[in-house]
Design a protein around this motif. Structure first.
Motif, PDB file in Angstrom:
ATOM      1  N   MET A  56      40.474  47.779  39.808  1.00 25.22           N
ATOM      2  CA  MET A  56      40.885  46.920  38.686  1.00 25.22           C
ATOM      3  C   MET A  56      41.249  45.506  39.150  1.00 25.22           C
ATOM      4  SD  MET A  56      42.834  49.937  36.539  1.00 25.22           S
ATOM      5  CE  MET A  56      44.041  48.867  35.839  1.00 25.22           C
ATOM      6  N   PRO A  57      42.105  45.359  40.164  1.00 22.50           N
ATOM      7  CA  PRO A  57      42.402  43.995  40.607  1.00 22.50           C
ATOM      8  C   PRO A  57      41.171  43.278  41.164  1.00 22.50           C
ATOM      9  CG  PRO A  57      43.941  45.553  41.598  1.00 22.50           C
ATOM     10  CD  PRO A  57      42.914  46.346  40.862  1.00 22.50           C
ATOM     11  N   LYS A  58      40.307  44.014  41.854  1.00 21.13           N
ATOM     12  CA  LYS A  58      39.086  43.411  42.403  1.00 21.13           C
ATOM     13  C   LYS A  58      38.214  42.868  41.279  1.00 21.13           C
ATOM     14  CE  LYS A  58      34.915  44.403  45.045  1.00 21.13           C
ATOM     15  NZ  LYS A  58      34.088  45.443  45.635  1.00 21.13           N
ATOM     16  N   ALA A  59      38.068  43.628  40.201  1.00 21.78           N
ATOM     17  CA  ALA A  59      37.272  43.170  39.060  1.00 21.78           C
ATOM     18  C   ALA A  59      37.871  41.891  38.470  1.00 21.78           C
ATOM     19  CB  ALA A  59      37.185  44.259  37.998  1.00 21.78           C
ATOM     20  N   ALA A  60      39.193  41.813  38.423  1.00 19.97           N
ATOM     21  CA  ALA A  60      39.856  40.613  37.909  1.00 19.97           C
ATOM     22  C   ALA A  60      39.620  39.421  38.833  1.00 19.97           C
ATOM     23  CB  ALA A  60      41.355  40.865  37.730  1.00 19.97           C
ATOM     24  N   VAL A  61      39.711  39.643  40.135  1.00 21.94           N
ATOM     25  CA  VAL A  61      39.468  38.568  41.105  1.00 21.94           C
ATOM     26  C   VAL A  61      38.024  38.086  40.980  1.00 21.94           C
ATOM     27  CG1 VAL A  61      39.305  38.047  43.569  1.00 21.94           C
ATOM     28  CG2 VAL A  61      41.306  39.274  42.689  1.00 21.94           C
TER      29      VAL A  61
END
Length: 164
Positions: free
Chosen positions: A135-140
């Motif tokens: 999830m954080p990777k997708a946001a980054v």
């Protein structure tokens, strides 16, 4: 977070509704803040953490009232962080801080991006401290996060916004 924390907190966690009660009880014993189940008609208030507790999506409605909705029914994550973030973006609230922590999949990335475009301060958890960096990777990857930090850095900046 200390009891004096000067912001409202809403937590959307991908957990079964039956597990949410235990999560709420555990969190309530981990912080000086009051932690309680988010119920229809609640309003986010300073010093309280509200936790989504059904298999429906928690949303913020006009007037700052929380409610649960079934749609979109086809979302694989229930409750969905994207649904909540998108409701925040539509709420008319001019600013705030939105945080996306460790988790599998892409839920939350689109909503976080929308909030960033609306002027919100958006944070994603860093890869090194994430159990699952989906999830954080997708946001980054969407450039949705103003900042990418570990949980300790996130807490330090929440407690002292001057550090931003």
């Amino acid at each position: 977070m200390p009891a004096s924390f000067d912001s409202a907190i809403v937590i959307i966690q991908h957990v079964d509704a039956h597990f949410a009660e235990g999560l709420i009880d555990w969190l309530d014993h981990q912080t000086a803040l009051r932690v309680k189940k988010a119920e229809v008609g609640d309003r986010p208030v300073k010093g309280t953490a509200l936790v989504a507790c059904t298999d429906d999506h928690l949303t913020l409605q006009p007037g700052g009232i929380l409610t649960y909705v079934r749609e979109p029914a086809d979302y694989p994550y229930r409750p969905s962080i994207d649904v909540f973030f998108k409701s925040l973006a539509r709420s008319g609230r001019q600013s705030g801080t939105a945080i996306l922590l460790t988790g599998m999949g892409r839920d939350g990335a689109e909503g976080l991006s929308l909030l960033r475009k609306k002027g919100w301060y958006t944070i994603a958890q860093d890869q090194a401290s994430s159990v699952v960096y989906g999830m954080p990777k997708a946001a980054v990857e969407l450039n949705a996060a103003v900042a990418v930090w570990n949980p300790e850095e996130i807490a330090r900046h929440l407690l002292n916004p001057v550090l931003r």
